[in-house]
Motif scaffolding. Structure first.
Motif, PDB file in Angstrom:
ATOM      1  N   ASP A 127     -12.579 -30.292 -17.043  1.00 53.69           N
ATOM      2  CA  ASP A 127     -12.015 -29.619 -15.877  1.00 53.69           C
ATOM      3  C   ASP A 127     -12.881 -28.403 -15.555  1.00 53.69           C
ATOM      4  O   ASP A 127     -12.979 -27.474 -16.357  1.00 53.69           O
ATOM      5  CB  ASP A 127     -10.572 -29.201 -16.166  1.00 53.69           C
ATOM      6  CG  ASP A 127      -9.911 -28.558 -14.969  1.00 53.69           C
ATOM      7  OD1 ASP A 127     -10.306 -27.424 -14.611  1.00 53.69           O
ATOM      8  OD2 ASP A 127      -8.985 -29.171 -14.407  1.00 53.69           O
ATOM      9  N   LYS A 128     -13.501 -28.430 -14.396  1.00 54.37           N
ATOM     10  CA  LYS A 128     -14.443 -27.374 -14.010  1.00 54.37           C
ATOM     11  C   LYS A 128     -13.799 -25.989 -14.030  1.00 54.37           C
ATOM     12  O   LYS A 128     -14.377 -25.023 -14.519  1.00 54.37           O
ATOM     13  CB  LYS A 128     -15.010 -27.680 -12.625  1.00 54.37           C
ATOM     14  CG  LYS A 128     -16.106 -26.747 -12.190  1.00 54.37           C
ATOM     15  CD  LYS A 128     -16.681 -27.161 -10.849  1.00 54.37           C
ATOM     16  CE  LYS A 128     -17.812 -26.259 -10.434  1.00 54.37           C
ATOM     17  NZ  LYS A 128     -18.416 -26.683  -9.168  1.00 54.37           N
ATOM     18  N   GLU A 129     -12.584 -25.866 -13.511  1.00 53.43           N
ATOM     19  CA  GLU A 129     -11.912 -24.566 -13.479  1.00 53.43           C
ATOM     20  C   GLU A 129     -11.589 -24.058 -14.879  1.00 53.43           C
ATOM     21  O   GLU A 129     -11.733 -22.865 -15.164  1.00 53.43           O
ATOM     22  CB  GLU A 129     -10.648 -24.653 -12.626  1.00 53.43           C
ATOM     23  CG  GLU A 129     -10.949 -24.834 -11.150  1.00 53.43           C
ATOM     24  CD  GLU A 129      -9.708 -25.002 -10.293  1.00 53.43           C
ATOM     25  OE1 GLU A 129      -8.587 -24.806 -10.804  1.00 53.43           O
ATOM     26  OE2 GLU A 129      -9.858 -25.340  -9.112  1.00 53.43           O
ATOM     27  N   ARG A 130     -11.160 -24.948 -15.761  1.00 59.84           N
ATOM     28  CA  ARG A 130     -10.873 -24.539 -17.147  1.00 59.84           C
ATOM     29  C   ARG A 130     -12.142 -24.120 -17.869  1.00 59.84           C
ATOM     30  O   ARG A 130     -12.148 -23.181 -18.649  1.00 59.84           O
ATOM     31  CB  ARG A 130     -10.178 -25.660 -17.913  1.00 59.84           C
ATOM     32  CG  ARG A 130      -8.761 -25.884 -17.486  1.00 59.84           C
ATOM     33  CD  ARG A 130      -8.125 -26.936 -18.342  1.00 59.84           C
ATOM     34  NE  ARG A 130      -6.796 -27.268 -17.862  1.00 59.84           N
ATOM     35  CZ  ARG A 130      -5.983 -28.080 -18.481  1.00 59.84           C
ATOM     36  NH1 ARG A 130      -6.342 -28.661 -19.605  1.00 59.84           N
ATOM     37  NH2 ARG A 130      -4.796 -28.336 -17.991  1.00 59.84           N
ATOM     38  N   TYR A 131     -13.240 -24.848 -17.608  1.00 58.19           N
ATOM     39  CA  TYR A 131     -14.530 -24.504 -18.201  1.00 58.19           C
ATOM     40  C   TYR A 131     -14.966 -23.107 -17.761  1.00 58.19           C
ATOM     41  O   TYR A 131     -15.337 -22.268 -18.578  1.00 58.19           O
ATOM     42  CB  TYR A 131     -15.574 -25.556 -17.813  1.00 58.19           C
ATOM     43  CG  TYR A 131     -17.003 -25.113 -17.992  1.00 58.19           C
ATOM     44  CD1 TYR A 131     -17.561 -24.992 -19.253  1.00 58.19           C
ATOM     45  CD2 TYR A 131     -17.798 -24.804 -16.886  1.00 58.19           C
ATOM     46  CE1 TYR A 131     -18.874 -24.583 -19.413  1.00 58.19           C
ATOM     47  CE2 TYR A 131     -19.111 -24.406 -17.036  1.00 58.19           C
ATOM     48  CZ  TYR A 131     -19.642 -24.297 -18.304  1.00 58.19           C
ATOM     49  OH  TYR A 131     -20.938 -23.881 -18.457  1.00 58.19           O
ATOM     50  N   ILE A 132     -14.874 -22.843 -16.452  1.00 63.21           N
ATOM     51  CA  ILE A 132     -15.270 -21.534 -15.924  1.00 63.21           C
ATOM     52  C   ILE A 132     -14.390 -20.435 -16.505  1.00 63.21           C
ATOM     53  O   ILE A 132     -14.880 -19.390 -16.937  1.00 63.21           O
ATOM     54  CB  ILE A 132     -15.231 -21.535 -14.379  1.00 63.21           C
ATOM     55  CG1 ILE A 132     -16.352 -22.433 -13.834  1.00 63.21           C
ATOM     56  CG2 ILE A 132     -15.354 -20.127 -13.813  1.00 63.21           C
ATOM     57  CD1 ILE A 132     -16.251 -22.727 -12.353  1.00 63.21           C
ATOM     58  N   ALA A 133     -13.082 -20.685 -16.562  1.00 66.63           N
ATOM     59  CA  ALA A 133     -12.157 -19.691 -17.120  1.00 66.63           C
ATOM     60  C   ALA A 133     -12.464 -19.424 -18.596  1.00 66.63           C
ATOM     61  O   ALA A 133     -12.453 -18.268 -19.034  1.00 66.63           O
ATOM     62  CB  ALA A 133     -10.714 -20.162 -16.956  1.00 66.63           C
ATOM     63  N   ALA A 134     -12.746 -20.466 -19.346  1.00 63.78           N
ATOM     64  CA  ALA A 134     -13.058 -20.286 -20.769  1.00 63.78           C
ATOM     65  C   ALA A 134     -14.321 -19.457 -20.932  1.00 63.78           C
ATOM     66  O   ALA A 134     -14.375 -18.555 -21.773  1.00 63.78           O
ATOM     67  CB  ALA A 134     -13.217 -21.640 -21.449  1.00 63.78           C
ATOM     68  N   MET A 135     -15.329 -19.715 -20.103  1.00 63.91           N
ATOM     69  CA  MET A 135     -16.585 -18.988 -20.229  1.00 63.91           C
ATOM     70  C   MET A 135     -16.484 -17.556 -19.704  1.00 63.91           C
ATOM     71  O   MET A 135     -17.373 -16.743 -19.971  1.00 63.91           O
ATOM     72  CB  MET A 135     -17.714 -19.757 -19.534  1.00 63.91           C
ATOM     73  CG  MET A 135     -18.062 -21.074 -20.225  1.00 63.91           C
ATOM     74  SD  MET A 135     -18.471 -20.903 -21.985  1.00 63.91           S
ATOM     75  CE  MET A 135     -20.052 -20.076 -21.860  1.00 63.91           C
ATOM     76  N   GLU A 136     -15.419 -17.226 -18.992  1.00 65.78           N
ATOM     77  CA  GLU A 136     -15.184 -15.846 -18.572  1.00 65.78           C
ATOM     78  C   GLU A 136     -14.549 -15.024 -19.696  1.00 65.78           C
ATOM     79  O   GLU A 136     -14.562 -13.799 -19.654  1.00 65.78           O
ATOM     80  CB  GLU A 136     -14.305 -15.809 -17.327  1.00 65.78           C
ATOM     81  CG  GLU A 136     -15.047 -16.268 -16.082  1.00 65.78           C
ATOM     82  CD  GLU A 136     -14.165 -16.346 -14.847  1.00 65.78           C
ATOM     83  OE1 GLU A 136     -12.928 -16.226 -14.961  1.00 65.78           O
ATOM     84  OE2 GLU A 136     -14.727 -16.532 -13.755  1.00 65.78           O
ATOM     85  N   ASN A 137     -13.998 -15.700 -20.708  1.00 67.41           N
ATOM     86  CA  ASN A 137     -13.447 -15.016 -21.866  1.00 67.41           C
ATOM     87  C   ASN A 137     -14.615 -14.556 -22.745  1.00 67.41           C
ATOM     88  O   ASN A 137     -15.400 -15.373 -23.224  1.00 67.41           O
ATOM     89  CB  ASN A 137     -12.525 -15.975 -22.635  1.00 67.41           C
ATOM     90  CG  ASN A 137     -11.950 -15.353 -23.890  1.00 67.41           C
ATOM     91  OD1 ASN A 137     -12.681 -14.885 -24.760  1.00 67.41           O
ATOM     92  ND2 ASN A 137     -10.634 -15.375 -23.981  1.00 67.41           N
ATOM     93  N   LYS A 138     -14.730 -13.242 -22.963  1.00 67.22           N
ATOM     94  CA  LYS A 138     -15.891 -12.685 -23.668  1.00 67.22           C
ATOM     95  C   LYS A 138     -16.053 -13.237 -25.077  1.00 67.22           C
ATOM     96  O   LYS A 138     -17.172 -13.512 -25.517  1.00 67.22           O
ATOM     97  CB  LYS A 138     -15.802 -11.155 -23.703  1.00 67.22           C
ATOM     98  CG  LYS A 138     -16.016 -10.530 -22.359  1.00 67.22           C
ATOM     99  CD  LYS A 138     -15.909  -9.026 -22.424  1.00 67.22           C
ATOM    100  CE  LYS A 138     -16.041  -8.451 -21.025  1.00 67.22           C
ATOM    101  NZ  LYS A 138     -15.917  -6.999 -21.012  1.00 67.22           N
ATOM    102  N   GLU A 139     -14.963 -13.413 -25.806  1.00 66.74           N
ATOM    103  CA  GLU A 139     -15.046 -13.908 -27.186  1.00 66.74           C
ATOM    104  C   GLU A 139     -15.487 -15.369 -27.223  1.00 66.74           C
ATOM    105  O   GLU A 139     -16.314 -15.751 -28.051  1.00 66.74           O
ATOM    106  CB  GLU A 139     -13.712 -13.733 -27.908  1.00 66.74           C
ATOM    107  CG  GLU A 139     -13.364 -12.283 -28.198  1.00 66.74           C
ATOM    108  CD  GLU A 139     -14.425 -11.574 -29.023  1.00 66.74           C
ATOM    109  OE1 GLU A 139     -14.851 -12.131 -30.070  1.00 66.74           O
ATOM    110  OE2 GLU A 139     -14.836 -10.467 -28.633  1.00 66.74           O
TER     111      GLU A 139
END
Length: 137
Positions: free
Chosen positions: A112-124
């Motif tokens: 899921d593109k949106e979930r991938y982007i959201a995960a990569m926005e998490n600094k940790e």
């Protein structure tokens, strides 16, 4: 492989495997190849799609059926391929059927593109992914 594969070059499963084989496992001091998480035989590449898109399908095998870092492994594979493959690549990353308790849920998360982007926005998460995909010679 440290530079992007050029847009006019056909990509094959060996190219894809060469990119992801050296990803470090987030939990163990080994690469995904050493742990047999990724395998060239579980990668397919179709260069015959319309609009010059390349379709890549990768199955990976988590180290244990309840591996809690399986989504992170999927993110690592996706991030490294996104960095090194042409933008006109359609990538599908899946857990090998029958090798994880929640494979359907994880497959949806990783693709899921949106979930991938959201995960990569998490600094940790991003820090962990970048550490895993970092090339060491």
């Amino acid at each position: 492989m440290s530079q992007m594969i050029m847009n006019n070059t056909l990509i094959d499963s060996i190219d894809v495997f060469d990119i992801i084989r050296s990803i470090k496992d987030p939990e163990f001091p080994n690469t995904l190849e050493e742990l047999n998480v990724v395998n060239e035989d579980l990668i397919t590449v179709d260069n015959s799609t319309e609009n010059d898109y390349c379709t890549i399908k990768i199955y990976f095998t988590p180290t244990v059926p309840h591996c809690h870092l399986a989504p992170t492994i999927g993110l690592c594979i996706r991030e490294k391929l996104n960095l090194l493959l042409p933008k006109k690549s359609k990538i599908e990353i899946l857990i090998k059927p029958g090798t994880h308790q929640t494979e359907d849920t994880i497959n949806k998360q990783v693709n899921d593109k949106e979930r991938y982007i959201a995960a990569m926005e998490n600094k940790e998460i991003k820090k962990l992914v970048l550490e895993c995909i970092e090339e060491t010679e």
